[in-house]
Design a protein around this motif. Sequence first.
Motif, mmCIF file in Angstrom:
data_model
loop_
_atom_site.group_PDB
_atom_site.id
_atom_site.type_symbol
_atom_site.label_atom_id
_atom_site.label_comp_id
_atom_site.label_asym_id
_atom_site.label_seq_id
_atom_site.Cartn_x
_atom_site.Cartn_y
_atom_site.Cartn_z
ATOM 1 N N ALA A 126 0.890 -33.326 -9.445
ATOM 2 C CA ALA A 126 0.963 -32.507 -8.236
ATOM 3 C C ALA A 126 1.739 -33.264 -7.165
ATOM 4 C CB ALA A 126 -0.443 -32.173 -7.747
ATOM 5 N N LYS A 127 3.029 -32.967 -7.060
ATOM 6 C CA LYS A 127 3.888 -33.708 -6.137
ATOM 7 C C LYS A 127 3.613 -33.354 -4.676
ATOM 8 C CE LYS A 127 8.130 -34.509 -7.427
ATOM 9 N NZ LYS A 127 9.539 -34.302 -7.842
ATOM 10 N N GLY A 128 2.980 -32.219 -4.463
ATOM 11 C CA GLY A 128 2.639 -31.833 -3.101
ATOM 12 C C GLY A 128 1.292 -32.338 -2.640
ATOM 13 N N VAL A 129 0.525 -32.934 -3.554
ATOM 14 C CA VAL A 129 -0.769 -33.534 -3.199
ATOM 15 C C VAL A 129 -0.552 -35.038 -3.148
ATOM 16 C CG1 VAL A 129 -3.210 -33.744 -3.788
ATOM 17 C CG2 VAL A 129 -1.956 -31.653 -4.380
ATOM 18 N N ARG A 130 -0.341 -35.545 -1.939
ATOM 19 C CA ARG A 130 0.066 -36.938 -1.768
ATOM 20 C C ARG A 130 -1.093 -37.775 -1.239
ATOM 21 N NH1 ARG A 130 4.299 -33.660 0.399
ATOM 22 N NH2 ARG A 130 6.116 -33.676 -0.986
ATOM 23 N N VAL A 131 -1.315 -38.934 -1.888
ATOM 24 C CA VAL A 131 -2.365 -39.854 -1.455
ATOM 25 C C VAL A 131 -1.751 -41.232 -1.207
ATOM 26 C CG1 VAL A 131 -4.235 -38.618 -2.618
ATOM 27 C CG2 VAL A 131 -3.001 -40.414 -3.855
ATOM 28 N N LEU A 132 -2.265 -41.912 -0.211
ATOM 29 C CA LEU A 132 -1.780 -43.257 0.094
ATOM 30 C C LEU A 132 -2.278 -44.231 -0.956
ATOM 31 C CD1 LEU A 132 -0.476 -45.344 2.026
ATOM 32 C CD2 LEU A 132 -2.686 -45.426 3.232
ATOM 33 N N HIS A 133 -1.351 -45.033 -1.519
ATOM 34 C CA HIS A 133 -1.714 -46.019 -2.527
ATOM 35 C C HIS A 133 -1.310 -47.409 -2.047
ATOM 36 C CE1 HIS A 133 -1.201 -47.723 -6.858
ATOM 37 N NE2 HIS A 133 -2.430 -47.908 -6.418
ATOM 38 N N LEU A 134 -2.268 -48.324 -2.083
ATOM 39 C CA LEU A 134 -2.056 -49.722 -1.706
ATOM 40 C C LEU A 134 -2.212 -50.551 -2.971
ATOM 41 C CD1 LEU A 134 -4.361 -49.454 1.420
ATOM 42 C CD2 LEU A 134 -1.853 -49.375 1.431
ATOM 43 N N PRO A 135 -1.138 -50.660 -3.787
ATOM 44 C CA PRO A 135 -1.254 -51.145 -5.159
ATOM 45 C C PRO A 135 -1.857 -52.537 -5.305
ATOM 46 C CG PRO A 135 0.899 -50.167 -4.798
ATOM 47 C CD PRO A 135 0.238 -50.298 -3.447
ATOM 48 N N HIS A 136 -2.694 -52.648 -6.347
ATOM 49 C CA HIS A 136 -3.234 -53.917 -6.829
ATOM 50 C C HIS A 136 -4.103 -54.639 -5.803
ATOM 51 C CE1 HIS A 136 -0.424 -52.920 -9.871
ATOM 52 N NE2 HIS A 136 0.633 -53.432 -9.284
ATOM 53 N N SER A 137 -4.723 -53.905 -4.906
ATOM 54 C CA SER A 137 -5.567 -54.552 -3.903
ATOM 55 C C SER A 137 -6.767 -55.243 -4.540
ATOM 56 C CB SER A 137 -6.042 -53.521 -2.887
ATOM 57 O OG SER A 137 -4.949 -52.956 -2.211
ATOM 58 N N SER A 138 -7.285 -54.683 -5.620
ATOM 59 C CA SER A 138 -8.431 -55.299 -6.279
ATOM 60 C C SER A 138 -8.017 -56.301 -7.349
ATOM 61 C CB SER A 138 -9.335 -54.227 -6.898
ATOM 62 O OG SER A 138 -8.631 -53.512 -7.889
ATOM 63 N N ARG A 139 -6.727 -56.321 -7.686
ATOM 64 C CA ARG A 139 -6.209 -57.278 -8.665
ATOM 65 C C ARG A 139 -4.904 -57.875 -8.122
ATOM 66 N NH1 ARG A 139 -5.069 -53.811 -13.450
ATOM 67 N NH2 ARG A 139 -5.205 -52.095 -11.992
ATOM 68 N N PRO A 140 -4.996 -58.673 -7.056
ATOM 69 C CA PRO A 140 -3.785 -59.148 -6.387
ATOM 70 C C PRO A 140 -2.859 -59.958 -7.287
ATOM 71 C CG PRO A 140 -5.736 -60.295 -5.576
ATOM 72 C CD PRO A 140 -6.225 -59.148 -6.390
ATOM 73 N N GLY A 170 -2.895 -35.043 -11.756
ATOM 74 C CA GLY A 170 -2.812 -36.227 -10.915
ATOM 75 C C GLY A 170 -2.150 -35.952 -9.580
ATOM 76 N N ALA A 171 -2.716 -36.512 -8.516
ATOM 77 C CA ALA A 171 -2.044 -36.501 -7.210
ATOM 78 C C ALA A 171 -0.978 -37.581 -7.218
ATOM 79 C CB ALA A 171 -3.056 -36.772 -6.100
ATOM 80 N N ILE A 172 0.141 -37.329 -6.559
ATOM 81 C CA ILE A 172 1.202 -38.324 -6.515
ATOM 82 C C ILE A 172 0.881 -39.350 -5.427
ATOM 83 C CG2 ILE A 172 2.774 -37.264 -4.826
ATOM 84 C CD1 ILE A 172 5.023 -37.922 -6.995
ATOM 85 N N THR A 173 1.307 -40.589 -5.649
ATOM 86 C CA THR A 173 0.997 -41.670 -4.714
ATOM 87 C C THR A 173 2.183 -41.966 -3.804
ATOM 88 O OG1 THR A 173 1.667 -43.312 -6.372
ATOM 89 C CG2 THR A 173 -0.678 -42.754 -6.258
ATOM 90 N N VAL A 174 1.878 -42.309 -2.560
ATOM 91 C CA VAL A 174 2.920 -42.636 -1.580
ATOM 92 C C VAL A 174 2.540 -43.910 -0.833
ATOM 93 C CG1 VAL A 174 3.561 -40.212 -1.272
ATOM 94 C CG2 VAL A 174 1.856 -41.232 0.256
ATOM 95 N N ASP A 175 3.571 -44.507 -0.184
ATOM 96 C CA ASP A 175 3.326 -45.671 0.657
ATOM 97 C C ASP A 175 3.081 -45.232 2.098
ATOM 98 O OD1 ASP A 175 5.828 -45.063 1.718
ATOM 99 O OD2 ASP A 175 6.872 -46.634 0.599
ATOM 100 N N GLU A 176 2.986 -46.201 2.994
ATOM 101 C CA GLU A 176 2.690 -45.905 4.399
ATOM 102 C C GLU A 176 3.780 -45.044 5.032
ATOM 103 O OE1 GLU A 176 -0.030 -46.601 5.957
ATOM 104 O OE2 GLU A 176 -0.945 -48.420 5.149
ATOM 105 N N ASN A 177 4.997 -45.078 4.462
ATOM 106 C CA ASN A 177 6.104 -44.278 4.996
ATOM 107 C C ASN A 177 6.181 -42.880 4.376
ATOM 108 O OD1 ASN A 177 7.079 -46.402 6.669
ATOM 109 N ND2 ASN A 177 8.052 -47.345 4.868
ATOM 110 N N GLY A 178 5.285 -42.599 3.437
ATOM 111 C CA GLY A 178 5.295 -41.293 2.793
ATOM 112 C C GLY A 178 6.218 -41.192 1.601
#
Length: 236
Positions: A198-212, A122-130
């Motif tokens: 994989a803590k070095g593979v970072r992807v932006l996550h915008l949680p629950h966008s499809s299930r607000p 799994g790639a680790i998830t981050v917010d807009e601030n990283g």
Amino acid sequence: MSEAIVITPVKDSLHTTKRTIKAIMEAGGNFSYYVFNDFSQPETKQYLDSAAKELGFTVVHLEDITDTPSPNYKIVLQKAQQLALEAGVPLLIIESDVVVKKDTIQSLLDIMKAEQKPGLVGAITVDENGDYNFPYNFEKTKSDDVIDTSHSLSFCCTLISVPFLEKFDFKELAKDKDWFDVFISRQSKKIGFTNYLAKGVRVLHLPHSSRPWKNLKYKNPVLYYLKKIFLKRDRI
């Protein structure tokens, strides 16, 4: 020949869906890309059909396969497993509230080749601030390490190995559940595979966008659990 089958399950959230698809189609790596549309509104369906022709991915409308109301994650996983096994390549799930980088897909493939007996990577998830965010905000220390994790891996951006796909048939997934990342993560370890984060593979996550409605878990947890119990939502 593709090195992976990449899928994105979509349920509306058109703004994030567009970002997700654009990022994937701009990513490096040799892969085949499928978008599974789970009874989205006409505007989303129209976009997916148009984008599929323009960008060159395959869209699968679940309304052509089943009349079971959304969510249909089990059907998506079963169809995706079939595609991956027929091609003999790993399955990468990238959800529609995730934005990958240009090297994300290839990085995960490289890690899977390098590590011992991987089930899931799994790639680790981050917010807009990283900063690490849901569902990996339990990780407090930033690093570029690839770690053997006892935690369940979310399917935000997760690669599933061919050996695991060959050993565990997704047709065995429970009929009364909606989401399966926790169960599949545990099943991977149960039958002898190792799950890696994989803590070095970072992807932006915008949680629950499809299930607000799930944001109630943080804003009004009592109402969230009432909806979860009495409306039988979010069954894990």
